[in-house]
Structures are given as structure tokens and as C-alpha cells.
Design a protein around this motif. Structure first.
Motif, short mmCIF file in Angstrom:
data_model
loop_
_atom_site.label_atom_id
_atom_site.label_comp_id
_atom_site.label_asym_id
_atom_site.label_seq_id
_atom_site.Cartn_x
_atom_site.Cartn_y
_atom_site.Cartn_z
N UNK A 57 0.91 -1.14 0.01
CA UNK A 57 -0.16 0.04 -0.03
C UNK A 57 0.83 1.36 0.06
N UNK A 58 2.10 1.18 0.42
CA UNK A 58 2.97 2.38 0.44
C UNK A 58 3.64 2.65 -0.78
N UNK A 59 4.04 1.47 -1.82
CA UNK A 59 4.73 1.44 -3.05
C UNK A 59 5.37 0.45 -3.06
N UNK A 60 6.66 0.50 -3.74
CA UNK A 60 7.51 -0.70 -4.07
C UNK A 60 8.15 -1.30 -2.91
N UNK A 61 8.49 -2.50 -3.01
CA UNK A 61 9.17 -3.22 -2.01
C UNK A 61 10.22 -4.29 -2.78
N UNK A 62 10.99 -4.97 -1.91
CA UNK A 62 11.72 -5.94 -2.43
C UNK A 62 10.84 -6.95 -2.53
N UNK A 63 11.14 -7.95 -3.56
CA UNK A 63 10.42 -8.93 -3.96
C UNK A 63 11.18 -10.44 -3.36
N UNK A 64 10.69 -11.54 -3.93
CA UNK A 64 11.48 -12.86 -3.37
C UNK A 64 11.42 -13.63 -4.68
N UNK A 65 12.38 -14.57 -4.52
CA UNK A 65 12.48 -15.57 -5.89
C UNK A 65 11.54 -17.04 -5.36
N UNK A 66 10.87 -17.38 -6.40
CA UNK A 66 10.16 -18.78 -6.38
C UNK A 66 10.33 -19.58 -7.61
N UNK A 67 11.32 -19.23 -8.66
CA UNK A 67 11.55 -20.06 -9.73
C UNK A 67 12.83 -19.31 -10.28
N UNK A 68 13.12 -20.10 -11.25
CA UNK A 68 14.33 -19.62 -12.21
C UNK A 68 14.40 -18.12 -12.71
N UNK A 69 12.99 -17.84 -13.22
CA UNK A 69 12.88 -16.61 -13.80
C UNK A 69 12.97 -15.42 -12.81
N UNK A 70 12.65 -15.69 -11.35
CA UNK A 70 12.50 -14.81 -10.42
C UNK A 70 13.60 -15.01 -9.58
N UNK A 71 14.98 -15.45 -9.87
CA UNK A 71 15.90 -15.89 -9.03
C UNK A 71 16.66 -14.80 -8.35
N UNK A 72 16.50 -13.54 -8.97
CA UNK A 72 17.14 -12.23 -8.50
C UNK A 72 16.01 -11.36 -8.13
N UNK A 73 14.83 -11.58 -7.92
CA UNK A 73 13.83 -10.68 -7.33
C UNK A 73 13.83 -10.34 -5.89
N UNK A 74 14.64 -10.99 -5.09
CA UNK A 74 15.13 -10.72 -3.83
C UNK A 74 15.73 -9.40 -3.69
N UNK A 75 16.26 -8.79 -4.63
CA UNK A 75 17.15 -7.79 -4.67
C UNK A 75 16.45 -6.72 -5.75
N UNK A 76 15.56 -6.94 -6.16
CA UNK A 76 14.86 -6.06 -7.01
C UNK A 76 13.63 -5.31 -6.34
#
Length: 175
Positions: A57-76
Motif C-alpha cells: 500500500x505504501x509503494x514498491x518493496x523488494x520481492x522474493x525468488x520462487x523460480x528460475x525466472x525470479x531468482x534475482x527478485x529478492x534484490x529487485x
């Protein structure tokens, strides 16, 4: 022709979006002005990166990886599709961070394609059911949506029929 929930047709069988029907002045707590604000809040983040599980609700945050495509999402730092819609609707309603749950949580009116108004949430389902919903976007008008598509891509404006082939339906927030 196959019909889905609320009388919608799958995108592959649908014709281009017709001119939108006039919006009702008010529907529940939804108004055309609020719908426009929801669309603007989503557009504000154009160009920001997709990150699985990201956004609140406040805006963007860091995500988390769940598969090969999202493997870097913890730092995005960015949004996934339901994080973007959650943010867009946040001043008026709290939504879960799950596209399939937002279908009913956002509102009770599920407009047909020719009834879409700016700010409506648009959903895609792998199997034509609410539980199969895996993607959500915010309708901008003129057959366009703003969406956070997938890992490696940015929040963007896309033609409604260019998102996915498994269209499910829409929800008018606050209705």
C-alpha cells in the motif's frame, strides 16, 4: 463461443474492445473520478521493475525468488502485478497481495469488456476460474492496461489483448 464467468469471452474469441459504455455516476463507493485516480496511481510507476511478491500500500518493496525466472527478485525493488493493483486501490480499500483474491475483494461488480472504465481491475486465469487467476492489471481506457508483467520486465502500458490469452474478467473497485 465459450463464455466465462460474468459472460466474458476468452480473448482469442473476443473482438476488439468497443467504445466504453457511459460510466454510472456512482456505484457503491466507486465513482468515475476515483476510477481515474486508481488508474493514475498505477501509471505513476511506469518503468519500475517487476519483482515477484513486491509492492504494498505504501509503494514498491523488494520481492522474493520462487523460480528460475525470479531468482534475482529478492534484490529487485519494484512491484508484481497484484502489488501494483494493491497500491493503486490502497487509499480506498485494503486488498490482499494475491491476484485471485483481489477479484472478489476489490468490489462486487464485474463489468463486461464493453463496460470497462478507467481504474477497473482486469484479470487473467489459466483455466477460466477465479482460483486459476494468475495475473491482474489496471484498466486505463481505450483498450489499454497498466501492468507489472513478469520478472525481468518493467511496469508498462499494454493493449488489453496483448497481455495474455486467458482473459477471465474484471472487477470495478469499491462497487
Amino acid at each position: 463461443m465459450t463464455l466465462l464467468l460474468n459472460g466474458a469471452v476468452p480473448v482469442a474469441a473476443a473482438v476488439p474492445v468497443a467504445a466504453a459504455q457511459p460510466a454510472p455516476a456512482r456505484m457503491g463507493h466507486w465513482t468515475p473520478a476515483i476510477g481515474g485516480r486508481i488508474a493514475q496511481r498505477a501509471e505513476r510507476w511506469l518503468g519500475w521493475p517487476y519483482s515477484f511478491g513486491a509492492g504494498n500500500a505504501e509503494g514498491p518493496t523488494f520481492g522474493h525468488p520462487v523460480d528460475a525466472d525470479s531468482r534475482n527478485d529478492g534484490s529487485v525493488y519494484g512491484f508484481d502485478c497484484s502489488g501494483l493493483t494493491l497500491f493503486a486501490v490502497a487509499p480506498w480499500r485494503s486488498l490482499p497481495h494475491e491476484a485471485s483474491q483481489q477479484y472478489h475483494a476489490a468490489g462486487t461488480f464485474h463489468p463486461a469488456l464493453d463496460q470497462l472504465q478507467p481504474g477497473d481491475l482486469v484479470f487473467w486465469s489459466r483455466d477460466g476460474t477465479v482460483s486459476g487467476i494468475g495475473h491482474v492489471a489496471v484498466y486505463l481506457g481505450n483498450g489499454q492496461v497498466v501492468q507489472a508483467p513478469r520478472s525481468g520486465l518493467d511496469v508498462t502500458v499494454t493493449p488489453l489483448y496483448g497481455v495474455e490469452h486467458a482473459y477471465m474478467g474484471a472487477t470495478r473497485p469499491l462497487s
